[in-house]
Scaffold this active site. Structure first.
Site, mmCIF file in Angstrom:
data_model
loop_
_atom_site.group_PDB
_atom_site.id
_atom_site.type_symbol
_atom_site.label_atom_id
_atom_site.label_comp_id
_atom_site.label_asym_id
_atom_site.label_seq_id
_atom_site.Cartn_x
_atom_site.Cartn_y
_atom_site.Cartn_z
ATOM 1 N NE ARG A 1 7.770 -2.614 6.251
ATOM 2 C CZ ARG A 1 6.458 -2.372 6.082
ATOM 3 N NH1 ARG A 1 5.848 -2.354 5.295
ATOM 4 N NH2 ARG A 1 5.413 -3.074 7.469
ATOM 5 C CE LYS B 1 -1.820 -0.949 3.906
ATOM 6 N NZ LYS B 1 -1.007 -2.577 3.977
ATOM 7 N NE ARG C 1 -4.712 -1.025 9.917
ATOM 8 C CZ ARG C 1 -3.557 -0.961 9.938
ATOM 9 N NH1 ARG C 1 -3.472 0.389 8.660
ATOM 10 N NH2 ARG C 1 -2.657 -1.145 9.817
ATOM 11 N NE ARG D 1 6.593 0.108 10.350
ATOM 12 C CZ ARG D 1 4.879 -0.028 8.883
ATOM 13 N NH1 ARG D 1 4.904 0.381 8.040
ATOM 14 N NH2 ARG D 1 3.536 -0.998 9.905
ATOM 15 N NE ARG E 1 2.162 -5.205 10.910
ATOM 16 C CZ ARG E 1 3.433 -4.245 10.181
ATOM 17 N NH1 ARG E 1 4.582 -4.912 10.946
ATOM 18 N NH2 ARG E 1 2.955 -3.563 9.107
#
Ligand code: AP5
Ligand code: MG
Length: 220
Positions: free
Chosen positions: A133, A23, A96, A166, A177
């Site tokens: 990431r 996203k 969300r 992160r 998550r």
């Protein structure tokens, strides 16, 4: 309807997809290609944490565990950071859940033309994407050690800032998550389908192919 620099008809766009679906990557590309503003509630919350305020510390505990921050807080933060009267947005990470969508619908979306884009992706691949990431320390640029590495190890190509991981990108938190996505966020698919606003992209494709698919929706 405003026109983008290449003649695309622009609408507000809501991105829906599990963690790591792409996203943020796509929002940054579409921001550059067209005249959207990318607003990510995850980024707004991380900015609040970076202030080191009492509120930021509370948010941090929730995010570090992969849970959702309260609807009211997120909606307030979002409203303080957007101006729908003069700008068109890609909403990344909001709504969300269905209750956020309802707040959003009444106060924001009913006043604008919009589309919801679902990032349809093989969830088995996402943990690998996420643990690899890296983001620039200001959160603005996203890399992947395997599929989209920086030119110089550990340094952002664009800003020269160091790349960081992160806090919620560990395998354990990613799995939490993912569960939160399935129970809280996925019901939005039916919500937007029933409003005839949902388009789906094959987010397993490479970054350029996914961009092409989304751009084709914006053009129609
Ligand atoms: P948020 O920051 O929104 O995280 P998320 O939804 O979990 O999504 P990610 O940012 O992890 O993934 P992405 O889809 O943006 O993927 P990316 O492009 O980076 O939210 C974080 C937390 O904030 C939540 O857990 C919650 O606590 C809180 N929060 C946020 N919004 C909230 C709300 N509305 N209400 C309550 N709480 C809220 O890509 C991932 C990796 O894959 C990168 O390395 C990238 O290079 C790579 N990649 C991207 N596309 C491709 C591709 N096509 N092929 C191969 N690799 C790719
Ligand atoms: Mg993101």
């Amino acid at each position: 309807m405003a026109q983008g620099p290449r003649g695309f008809k622009l609408k507000n766009v809501v991105f829906i997809g599990p963690p790591g679906a792409g996203k943020g990557t796509q929002a940054a590309i579409l921001d550059d290609m067209f005249s959207f503003c990318h607003v990510s509630t995850g980024d707004l919350l991380r900015a609040e944490i970076a202030k080191g305020s009492e509120l930021g510390n509370k948010i941090k505990t929730v995010m570090d565990n992969g849970q959702l921050v309260s609807d009211d807080l997120v909606a307030e933060l979002l409203k303080a950071n957007i101006d729908l009267s003069s700008k068109q947005y890609i909403f990344d990470g909001f709504p969300r859940n269905v209750s956020q969508a309802e707040i959003f619908q009444e106060e924001i979306m009913d006043k604008s033309e919009y589309l919801a884009v679902l990032f349809d992706v093989d969830t088995d691949k996402l943990v690998d994407r996420i643990v690899n990431r890296r983001v620039s320390s200001d959160g603005a640029h996203i890399y992947n050690l395997k599929t989209n590495p920086p030119k110089v190890d550990g340094v952002c190509d664009v800003s020269g800032l160091p790349l960081v991981q992160r806090k919620d990108d560990t395998e354990e938190v990613v799995r939490n998550r993912m569960n939160v996505y399935l129970s809280e966020t996925k019901p939005l698919v039916e919500y937007y389908k029933s409003k005839n606003k949902l388009k789906s992209v094959d987010a397993d494709l490479n970054i350029d192919e996914v961009t092409k698919q989304i751009a084709s929706f914006l053009n129609n």
